[in-house]
Design a protein around this motif. Structure first.
Motif, short mmCIF file in Angstrom:
data_model
loop_
_atom_site.label_atom_id
_atom_site.label_comp_id
_atom_site.label_asym_id
_atom_site.label_seq_id
_atom_site.Cartn_x
_atom_site.Cartn_y
_atom_site.Cartn_z
N ALA A 1 0.93 -1.13 0.00
CA ALA A 1 0.19 -0.01 0.10
C ALA A 1 0.70 1.21 -0.04
O ALA A 1 0.38 1.95 -0.68
CB ALA A 1 -0.89 0.05 1.12
N TYR A 2 1.99 1.13 0.64
CA TYR A 2 2.90 2.46 0.74
C TYR A 2 3.77 2.63 -0.49
O TYR A 2 3.97 3.60 -0.74
CB TYR A 2 3.90 2.39 1.88
N ILE A 3 4.17 1.54 -1.26
CA ILE A 3 4.44 1.39 -2.68
C ILE A 3 3.64 2.46 -3.38
O ILE A 3 4.05 3.27 -4.10
CB ILE A 3 5.18 0.38 -3.02
N GLU A 4 2.41 1.70 -3.29
CA GLU A 4 1.39 2.18 -4.36
C GLU A 4 0.99 3.70 -4.20
O GLU A 4 1.03 4.43 -5.17
CB GLU A 4 0.50 1.23 -4.38
N ASN A 5 1.07 4.40 -2.93
CA ASN A 5 0.74 5.49 -2.47
C ASN A 5 2.05 6.59 -2.55
O ASN A 5 1.76 7.83 -2.41
CB ASN A 5 -0.12 5.80 -1.26
N GLY A 6 3.14 5.97 -2.86
CA GLY A 6 4.35 6.78 -3.06
C GLY A 6 5.02 7.18 -1.85
O GLY A 6 6.09 8.00 -1.61
N LYS A 7 4.62 6.74 -0.70
CA LYS A 7 5.40 6.93 0.60
C LYS A 7 6.80 6.23 0.51
O LYS A 7 7.66 6.60 1.25
CB LYS A 7 4.39 6.63 1.82
N LEU A 8 6.70 5.07 -0.01
CA LEU A 8 8.10 4.28 -0.06
C LEU A 8 8.26 4.19 -1.35
O LEU A 8 7.53 3.73 -2.39
CB LEU A 8 7.74 2.87 0.54
N ASN A 9 9.77 4.11 -1.69
CA ASN A 9 10.23 3.61 -2.91
C ASN A 9 10.87 2.18 -2.84
O ASN A 9 11.59 1.98 -2.00
CB ASN A 9 11.54 4.62 -3.26
#
Length: 324
Positions: free
Chosen positions: A212-220
């Motif tokens: 979810a965090y990869i998809e929302n841009g918070k994680l690379n």
């Protein structure tokens, strides 16, 4: 007359032993089948175990229940099965830590290679090296370059000492010649919370946790720790293809049972579990969670466990990694 009586006695004994053998190796056992999982409900182990248990129950016409026995990094569940029922009614969804890592870090009340018998590999899944987008690091090459220019400045989280996420970082330090700092947490949730809060820079996370965090841009997402790219992240390279051939640090779950379970029953479990792991609907469900079914023979699993034990044992000794 006496010879006839003696013959009858021997025949009776033989029939008795035969009956006992048939009953002892009855499959499936005429009782509820227990699939023991060493982690709490809700995680990758529990989710995949329940997918498999449902299909297994349908196939063999028996009630299969998942028994979550969390604690001590999965060692409690492994000890329970090692000392548990020997009629084949209890099998374990074993994991890489207790089976091949923990024995090199602590004294265990069981020996995974003597007290547990391999049945088949279940699933294999890599970790994904992710960084907080606030670091400005967007590629694996940039991560390595930053680490080389700034020794001990990059901190990476793990789910605890000796965990797959910890050892992936140590293996990368060794192969890339970098010096990142390990920050252990008591599980994936607090590790992820601190990564999102920018209290650590990186984390070798399971895909399902980071998705979810990869998809929302918070994680690379920078790289994958396994030998192949993830189907869910086709553009994210493996570490092995990024300049470090042979790099392989995956999580896996495998089916094992008490070594006192008769070989005939272990062989039957292999047949039934391999059938489940090859079922198209099970494969799809597991793939959707970032897990790859890897069913094999009992002998192949034994050899794989031995290889993993040798790999992580060497790294643990050389890096002087402890459970503290």
């Amino acid at each position: 007359m006496k010879k006839k009586n003696i013959l009858n006695i021997f025949l009776g004994i033989a029939v008795g032993f035969l009956s006992y053998s048939v009953c002892a190796q009855e499959f499936p056992p005429k009782k509820t089948i227990t699939l023991v999982v060493g982690f709490a409900a809700g995680g990758a182990a529990d989710t995949s175990a329940r997918i498999i248990a449902k299909k297994l129950g349908e196939n063999i016409g028996a009630n299969v229940v998942v028994d979550n026995r969390g604690g001590a990094g999965g060692n409690i569940a492994h000890q329970y099965v090692a000392n548990g029922p020997t009629d084949g009614s209890t099998i374990l969804y074993g994991s890489v830590g207790p089976l091949t890592i923990a024995p090199h870090m602590m004294k265990l009340p069981y020996d995974p290679f003597k007290d547990l018998a391999p049945i088949t590999m279940a699933v294999n899944f890599p970790n994904v090296l992710v960084v907080n987008s606030g670091t400005g690091i967007k590629t694996f090459a940039e991560y390595v370059a930053f680490a080389k220019k700034n020794p001990k400045k990059l901190e990476y989280a793990s789910t605890g000492p000796g965990s797959a996420s910890h050892l992936a970082g140590e293996l990368l330090n060794e192969m890339a010649g970098i010096d990142t700092v390990h920050i252990p947490y008591k599980g994936g949730s607090p590790a992820m919370q601190d990564l999102l809060g920018e209290r650590v820079a990186a984390y070798f996370s399971t895909y399902s946790t980071a998705q979810a965090y990869i998809e929302n841009g918070k994680l690379n997402a920078l790289a994958v720790t396994g030998p192949q790219r993830l189907k869910a992240l086709p553009k994210v390279p493996t570490i092995a293809e990024s300049g470090y051939p042979g790099f392989n640090a995956t999580n896996w779950y495998a089916f094992v049972a008490s070594s006192k379970v008769p070989d005939a029953i272990l062989d039957r479990w292999n047949v039934e579990l391999v059938k489940v792991m090859k079922s198209p609907d099970v494969v799809k469900q597991l793939n959707d969670h970032g897990l790859t079914p890897m069913p094999d023979t009992r002998d192949e699993l034994a050899k794989y466990m031995a290889k993993e034990s040798a790999t992580w044992g060497r790294l643990i000794r050389e890096k002087k990694i402890t459970s503290e």
